[in-house]
Design a protein around this motif. Structure first.
Motif, short mmCIF file in Angstrom:
data_model
loop_
_atom_site.label_atom_id
_atom_site.label_comp_id
_atom_site.label_asym_id
_atom_site.label_seq_id
_atom_site.Cartn_x
_atom_site.Cartn_y
_atom_site.Cartn_z
N THR A 7 30.02 96.50 64.24
CA THR A 7 30.08 95.26 64.85
C THR A 7 30.00 94.85 66.07
O THR A 7 29.36 94.54 66.96
N GLU A 8 31.13 95.74 67.31
CA GLU A 8 31.09 96.07 68.42
C GLU A 8 29.66 96.81 69.06
O GLU A 8 29.33 95.94 70.11
N SER B 251 27.22 93.00 69.06
CA SER B 251 27.33 92.59 70.28
C SER B 251 26.53 93.48 71.36
O SER B 251 26.14 92.30 71.82
#
Lengths: 260, 260
Positions: free
Chosen positions: B135-136, B139
């Motif tokens: 997820t990071e 982003s």
């Protein structure tokens, strides 16, 4: 000199054309449609009379514009019996000679565009293809064309037929490719907005470079892995799968055979 | 935070993407291409070093963007051995998992557009499809995407594959329809300019209405006379004839089966 016009037909093409001619100063005398409401709606927009039986069609227009389906033209000519009148049709694939038995002065006035009722169009950008039974009538039609479009061309029936065929590929089949794209995206909940810039760029590229030079993608590279994976993805859509295969083969042939 | 980028590949997509990222403030450290001149040309445009052997690829970039042909990606990953680096590919049809054996931090940064070298593009209008192993990282890629495009989307590998398939229909096959149109017009000495407004209007209609509602022409009306005459006209082009028949049938099916 053409000043007054009667429209036989009140569909999308008739609507756009009648509005453009009215705007250019021509008087639309009458609009015929076998569907009364269609005749009424268009007649109102161009300040004309409406009628929905052939018996009511007036005999005093300078020009009769037949904007009917290809099938409906001959029966209309037979019934109307306007032999001494100047008449044109607006069809891509019908020869000018279709009028021979029914008129002395006749021609074709073919606007090459895809007409949908809901869509406003700038008629000045629409190419008009002209043909007529006599040179004088061609000049009259060219004059009328020049008043509503920047692009007026004399084309023979043979050329117009080929142009219409090319238009089926570049418009109807292209729109079908968009339709297939929409169908595939819906299946995976992907917004169609993602494809819109690609669609515009594909159309814009071919305005300024040959389609051959503009081609990209797996077929022109003959990337067999991607092509096979795509065909596999389409197994639930036999129609799309068949089109995928034949379009890919045709791209490959056209590029390897050196067509421009 | 991504600040420095190395490009593996210097083709059309790499060129447009590297220029957009450079313009957005990213530093392009290095451009690799196995063709020295391609590496040199792009490197010069984005103030980067050029290299044309994998051994020379630097190890200190924050992000490695692989813009290679689908076939070339795996061999490049095997040879480069950048396991501890953050890397993305730019391909529509390759899953994100292709990196699994070669990286810990990886993703996809797929710009959906047709790229030709000669053509300037406004990158801000190009949809970017993002996916990453964590997820990071998603982003971080979204952040980078937002700096160069107004349309950034998270898409799974399955969705992206379907999108790429839809893009083949709406771009490559559409361009092929244009190519067929050009070929047919050349045979009758008709200028291709006549088809250009039709091509633009067909693309513009589908920006604002469903393709199904936009369809016109003989196939959707199932006008057999016109369809037969067109097939007859195409007898010297068996490829085009086959496409004509299957596209017409497919249009008819899609409209009679009630697809949206």
């Amino acid at each position: 000199m053409i000043k007054t016009i009667a429209f036989i037909g009140a569909g999308n093409l008739a609507t756009h054309l009648a509005l453009a001619l009215k705007h250019a100063g021509y008087r639309i005398l009458q609009v015929y449609s076998r569907t009364q409401s269609s005749a009424d709606i268009l007649a109102k927009r161009v300040d004309a009379d409406a009628c929905h039986s052939f018996a009511e069609v007036r005999r005093d227009a300078d020009l009769y514009i037949f904007a009917l389906s290809d099938k409906a033209l001959l029966p209309a000519l037979k019934t109307l019996q306007l032999k001494d009148k100047f008449m044109v049709h607006t069809a891509g694939s019908l020869p000018v000679s279709i009028f021979e038995a029914y008129a002395t002065d006749y021609g074709v006035f073919y606007p090459l565009q895809t007409f949908s009722k809901a869509r406003e169009l700038d008629f000045s950008k629409i190419p008009l293809c002209i043909e007529a039974s006599r040179t004088e009538l061609e000049s009259e039609l060219m004059l009328m064309g020049d008043k509503i479009s920047q692009s007026v061309q004399l084309l023979s029936s043979k050329q117009r037929k080929q142009l219409h065929l090319a238009a089926v590929f570049t418009c109807n089949f292209t729109n079908h490719m968009y339709h297939i794209g929409q169908t595939l995206l819906q299946e995976e909940d992907i917004p169609f907005d993602l494809l819109k810039p690609l669609i515009m760029e594909t159309a814009q590229k071919v305005q300024i470079m040959p389609a051959k030079a503009a081609q990209t993608g797996p077929a022109v590279r003959f990337d067999e892995d991607v092509i096979k994976a795509h065909e596999e993805s389409l197994k639930m859509h036999p129609d799309f799968q068949k089109l995928y295969r034949f379009a890919s083969e045709s791209i490959y042939h056209l590029h390897s055979e050196g067509y421009d």
